[in-house]
Design a protein around this motif. Sequence first.
Motif, PDB file in Angstrom:
ATOM      1  N   ILE A  30      37.308  25.132  15.686  1.00 24.98           N
ATOM      2  CA  ILE A  30      38.186  24.005  15.380  1.00 24.98           C
ATOM      3  C   ILE A  30      39.288  23.935  16.429  1.00 24.98           C
ATOM      4  CG2 ILE A  30      39.652  22.944  13.624  1.00 24.98           C
ATOM      5  CD1 ILE A  30      38.213  24.638  11.537  1.00 24.98           C
ATOM      6  N   ASP A  31      39.519  22.737  16.976  1.00 27.44           N
ATOM      7  CA  ASP A  31      40.632  22.463  17.882  1.00 27.44           C
ATOM      8  C   ASP A  31      41.646  21.600  17.147  1.00 27.44           C
ATOM      9  OD1 ASP A  31      39.524  23.894  19.922  1.00 27.44           O
ATOM     10  OD2 ASP A  31      38.645  22.161  20.928  1.00 27.44           O
ATOM     11  N   VAL A  32      42.881  22.090  17.072  1.00 34.73           N
ATOM     12  CA  VAL A  32      43.959  21.374  16.394  1.00 34.73           C
ATOM     13  C   VAL A  32      45.008  20.998  17.437  1.00 34.73           C
ATOM     14  CG1 VAL A  32      45.722  21.483  14.591  1.00 34.73           C
ATOM     15  CG2 VAL A  32      43.535  22.636  14.261  1.00 34.73           C
ATOM     16  N   VAL A  33      45.335  19.708  17.503  1.00 32.99           N
ATOM     17  CA  VAL A  33      46.323  19.190  18.440  1.00 32.99           C
ATOM     18  C   VAL A  33      47.587  18.846  17.657  1.00 32.99           C
ATOM     19  CG1 VAL A  33      46.822  17.396  20.140  1.00 32.99           C
ATOM     20  CG2 VAL A  33      44.501  18.287  19.921  1.00 32.99           C
ATOM     21  N   LEU A  34      48.736  19.334  18.130  1.00 33.90           N
ATOM     22  CA  LEU A  34      50.011  19.086  17.473  1.00 33.90           C
ATOM     23  C   LEU A  34      51.126  19.198  18.495  1.00 33.90           C
ATOM     24  CD1 LEU A  34      50.974  22.235  15.380  1.00 33.90           C
ATOM     25  CD2 LEU A  34      49.138  22.214  17.019  1.00 33.90           C
ATOM     26  N   ALA A  35      52.344  18.925  18.065  1.00 31.97           N
ATOM     27  CA  ALA A  35      53.477  18.998  18.970  1.00 31.97           C
ATOM     28  C   ALA A  35      53.687  20.436  19.446  1.00 31.97           C
ATOM     29  CB  ALA A  35      54.732  18.476  18.274  1.00 31.97           C
ATOM     30  N   ALA A  36      54.184  20.571  20.665  1.00 28.38           N
ATOM     31  CA  ALA A  36      54.326  21.900  21.260  1.00 28.38           C
ATOM     32  C   ALA A  36      55.297  22.779  20.481  1.00 28.38           C
ATOM     33  CB  ALA A  36      54.773  21.770  22.719  1.00 28.38           C
ATOM     34  N   ASP A  37      56.350  22.182  19.908  1.00 21.81           N
ATOM     35  CA  ASP A  37      57.330  22.985  19.176  1.00 21.81           C
ATOM     36  C   ASP A  37      56.866  23.377  17.782  1.00 21.81           C
ATOM     37  OD1 ASP A  37      57.308  20.426  18.257  1.00 21.81           O
ATOM     38  OD2 ASP A  37      59.491  20.179  18.160  1.00 21.81           O
ATOM     39  N   ARG A  38      55.710  22.874  17.335  1.00 21.61           N
ATOM     40  CA  ARG A  38      55.189  23.216  16.017  1.00 21.61           C
ATOM     41  C   ARG A  38      54.001  24.179  16.072  1.00 21.61           C
ATOM     42  NH1 ARG A  38      52.722  19.592  13.415  1.00 21.61           N
ATOM     43  NH2 ARG A  38      53.056  20.617  11.398  1.00 21.61           N
ATOM     44  N   ILE A  39      53.619  24.611  17.252  1.00 19.60           N
ATOM     45  CA  ILE A  39      52.430  25.466  17.380  1.00 19.60           C
ATOM     46  C   ILE A  39      52.658  26.815  16.715  1.00 19.60           C
ATOM     47  CG2 ILE A  39      51.036  26.742  19.043  1.00 19.60           C
ATOM     48  CD1 ILE A  39      51.107  24.368  20.869  1.00 19.60           C
ATOM     49  N   THR A  63      27.065  37.646   7.870  1.00 20.35           N
ATOM     50  CA  THR A  63      26.291  36.690   7.073  1.00 20.35           C
ATOM     51  C   THR A  63      26.928  36.385   5.722  1.00 20.35           C
ATOM     52  OG1 THR A  63      24.934  38.539   6.242  1.00 20.35           O
ATOM     53  CG2 THR A  63      24.122  37.329   8.171  1.00 20.35           C
ATOM     54  N   GLN A  64      27.661  37.315   5.162  1.00 19.88           N
ATOM     55  CA  GLN A  64      28.295  37.079   3.872  1.00 19.88           C
ATOM     56  C   GLN A  64      29.633  36.357   3.996  1.00 19.88           C
ATOM     57  OE1 GLN A  64      28.511  40.874   1.910  1.00 19.88           O
ATOM     58  NE2 GLN A  64      26.302  40.997   1.565  1.00 19.88           N
ATOM     59  N   ARG A  65      30.217  36.369   5.190  1.00 17.91           N
ATOM     60  CA  ARG A  65      31.462  35.651   5.452  1.00 17.91           C
ATOM     61  C   ARG A  65      31.242  34.687   6.619  1.00 17.91           C
ATOM     62  NH1 ARG A  65      36.568  38.113   3.891  1.00 17.91           N
ATOM     63  NH2 ARG A  65      36.184  39.715   2.317  1.00 17.91           N
ATOM     64  N   GLN A  66      32.021  33.644   6.653  1.00 16.28           N
ATOM     65  CA  GLN A  66      31.894  32.637   7.700  1.00 16.28           C
ATOM     66  C   GLN A  66      33.024  32.800   8.709  1.00 16.28           C
ATOM     67  OE1 GLN A  66      31.323  28.654   6.310  1.00 16.28           O
ATOM     68  NE2 GLN A  66      29.867  29.242   4.722  1.00 16.28           N
ATOM     69  N   ALA A  67      32.663  32.731   9.989  1.00 16.98           N
ATOM     70  CA  ALA A  67      33.647  32.872  11.058  1.00 16.98           C
ATOM     71  C   ALA A  67      34.347  31.533  11.283  1.00 16.98           C
ATOM     72  CB  ALA A  67      32.967  33.345  12.333  1.00 16.98           C
ATOM     73  N   VAL A  68      35.669  31.589  11.366  1.00 13.33           N
ATOM     74  CA  VAL A  68      36.488  30.400  11.610  1.00 13.33           C
ATOM     75  C   VAL A  68      37.400  30.702  12.795  1.00 13.33           C
ATOM     76  CG1 VAL A  68      38.181  28.787  10.672  1.00 13.33           C
ATOM     77  CG2 VAL A  68      36.406  29.747   9.178  1.00 13.33           C
ATOM     78  N   ASN A  69      37.209  29.987  13.902  1.00 15.40           N
ATOM     79  CA  ASN A  69      38.019  30.143  15.101  1.00 15.40           C
ATOM     80  C   ASN A  69      38.844  28.877  15.295  1.00 15.40           C
ATOM     81  OD1 ASN A  69      36.670  32.589  15.506  1.00 15.40           O
ATOM     82  ND2 ASN A  69      35.085  31.620  16.720  1.00 15.40           N
ATOM     83  N   VAL A  70      40.163  29.041  15.285  1.00 19.48           N
ATOM     84  CA  VAL A  70      41.080  27.897  15.377  1.00 19.48           C
ATOM     85  C   VAL A  70      41.850  28.001  16.687  1.00 19.48           C
ATOM     86  CG1 VAL A  70      42.928  26.618  14.248  1.00 19.48           C
ATOM     87  CG2 VAL A  70      41.282  27.899  12.872  1.00 19.48           C
ATOM     88  N   ASN A  71      41.872  26.905  17.433  1.00 21.86           N
ATOM     89  CA  ASN A  71      42.606  26.821  18.696  1.00 21.86           C
ATOM     90  C   ASN A  71      43.684  25.758  18.565  1.00 21.86           C
ATOM     91  OD1 ASN A  71      43.391  26.995  21.390  1.00 21.86           O
ATOM     92  ND2 ASN A  71      41.849  25.542  22.064  1.00 21.86           N
ATOM     93  N   PHE A  72      44.946  26.166  18.671  1.00 22.12           N
ATOM     94  CA  PHE A  72      46.073  25.240  18.614  1.00 22.12           C
ATOM     95  C   PHE A  72      46.497  24.903  20.043  1.00 22.12           C
ATOM     96  CE2 PHE A  72      46.338  27.852  14.764  1.00 22.12           C
ATOM     97  CZ  PHE A  72      46.426  26.885  13.782  1.00 22.12           C
ATOM     98  N   ARG A  73      46.568  23.619  20.354  1.00 23.30           N
ATOM     99  CA  ARG A  73      47.007  23.199  21.691  1.00 23.30           C
ATOM    100  C   ARG A  73      47.964  22.017  21.566  1.00 23.30           C
ATOM    101  NH1 ARG A  73      43.785  18.893  23.550  1.00 23.30           N
ATOM    102  NH2 ARG A  73      41.881  18.517  22.344  1.00 23.30           N
ATOM    103  N   PRO A  74      48.881  21.898  22.506  1.00 25.38           N
ATOM    104  CA  PRO A  74      49.896  20.838  22.388  1.00 25.38           C
ATOM    105  C   PRO A  74      49.345  19.477  22.763  1.00 25.38           C
ATOM    106  CG  PRO A  74      50.225  22.085  24.404  1.00 25.38           C
ATOM    107  CD  PRO A  74      49.115  22.777  23.662  1.00 25.38           C
ATOM    108  N   GLU A  75      50.023  18.450  22.252  1.00 26.44           N
ATOM    109  CA  GLU A  75      49.664  17.084  22.594  1.00 26.44           C
ATOM    110  C   GLU A  75      50.107  16.767  24.020  1.00 26.44           C
ATOM    111  OE1 GLU A  75      49.970  14.935  18.192  1.00 26.44           O
ATOM    112  OE2 GLU A  75      51.599  14.730  19.665  1.00 26.44           O
ATOM    113  N   VAL A  76      49.355  15.921  24.696  1.00 28.73           N
ATOM    114  CA  VAL A  76      49.677  15.465  26.044  1.00 28.73           C
ATOM    115  C   VAL A  76      49.860  13.963  25.978  1.00 28.73           C
ATOM    116  CG1 VAL A  76      48.906  15.328  28.427  1.00 28.73           C
ATOM    117  CG2 VAL A  76      48.366  17.345  27.068  1.00 28.73           C
ATOM    118  N   SER A  77      51.084  13.510  26.179  1.00 30.51           N
ATOM    119  CA  SER A  77      51.374  12.078  26.118  1.00 30.51           C
ATOM    120  C   SER A  77      51.060  11.422  27.446  1.00 30.51           C
ATOM    121  CB  SER A  77      52.851  11.850  25.754  1.00 30.51           C
ATOM    122  OG  SER A  77      53.685  12.410  26.755  1.00 30.51           O
ATOM    123  N   LEU A  78      51.054  10.069  27.447  1.00 29.99           N
ATOM    124  CA  LEU A  78      50.763   9.329  28.668  1.00 29.99           C
ATOM    125  C   LEU A  78      51.855   9.506  29.709  1.00 29.99           C
ATOM    126  CD1 LEU A  78      49.360   6.018  27.173  1.00 29.99           C
ATOM    127  CD2 LEU A  78      48.084   7.936  28.141  1.00 29.99           C
TER     128      LEU A  78
END
Length: 310
Positions: free
Chosen positions: A87-96, A229-244
Motif C-alpha cells: 500500500i502506498d499512502v500519500v499525505l502532507a509531509a508534516d503528517r507522515i 500463510t496464517q497471517r497476511q503481510a501488509v507493507n505500507v509506504n508513506f510518502r509526501p504529496e508533490v504539488s504543481l
Amino acid sequence: MIRVSVLSMPRWRCAAALSLALLIAACGESVSPQREAMVAGDAAVTAKMGAAPAPMAMAPGAPAPEAAGGNPQDGAVQKHIAVRHDIDVVLAADRIEAAWKAVGEQCARLDCEVLNSSLRRELRDQPGGAELQMRVAPKDLAALLGTVEGQGRVAAHNTGSEDKTAQVIDVEAHIRNRTEFRDSLRALLKDNTGNRKLADVLEIQRTLSQTQAELDSYATQLKILMQETQRQAVNVNFRPEVSLVDGGAANPIGNALRDAGQVMSHSVAGIITALAALLPVLAIGLPLFWLLLRAWRWLRRGRKPRTSDL
C-alpha cells in the motif's frame, strides 16, 4: 362376475377345475409363510443394524454423498496461501510521522506484529517518508486497513498471493519421517539385550544428534511457513504529496533558482580542491625552476668569450 354351473359341465372338466382350485390354494398357503418369514427376517436385520437414517436435504449445487466421501485424501488437503498487501499512502509531509505512529499503535492493539519500521526525516536534499512491514491475522485485516486508509490518500494497493501448500506438505512429511527415525534410534539406544560395542553406541548417538538437528531445522521451516500463510503481510509506504508548484517538471525556473546556491557552492568547492592539489606542486616546483634558470644563465655567461681575449 361370471358364474359357471358345475352340473352343466362334463365330468372331466369338473375334475380338472377342482384340481386347479386345490393347486392354487396350496400354492397360496405355501407362499404366504415364506413371505412372512422374509418380512420377519428383514425386520430383524433392521432392528439389529438400527433404523436407516432419513435422507439429508442437500443445498443446490452441493456434491453427492458418494462424491463427497469417495476419496478422503482429496478433501483433506488444506490450502496454505501466503497473501501480501503493498500500500502506498500519500499525505502532507508534516503528517507522515504522526500517521506512521498511528498505524504502528493500531497494529499493537490488534493480533498483529511489526516486522520492520523506518522513518526518514525531511531534509534539504531528500524528501521525508516512512515504511511499515507488518503481519496481521485475517480477522483483524479490515481494522488495520481502515486505519491505514484513514491517514491519507491511498495511491496504490497491490495484493498478491503465493500457494505454499506443496512446501508445507513436503516439510511435514520430512518431519514425520525424521521423527520416526529418531524414535527408532532412541529405542535402539535403550536396548541392552545384546553385547554392543562402544563404537556402535557412539555411531548411534552421532546419528541421533544429526537426526535431531535436521528435525529442528524442518520444524523451524514449518513455523516460518505457518506464519506466512496464517497471517497476511501488509507493507505500507508513506510518502509526501508533490504539488504543481513544488514539482520540478512543472516549475523548472523555480527549481533552478533554488539550486543556484548549491551549484555555486559545488563550483567553489571544486576550485578549492584544485588549488589544494596544486599548492604542493607550486611550493616545490617554483623554487626548483628558479634555481635551474639561474644555473642555466650562469653557465651561458661562463661560456661567452671575453673581448680582451680577442
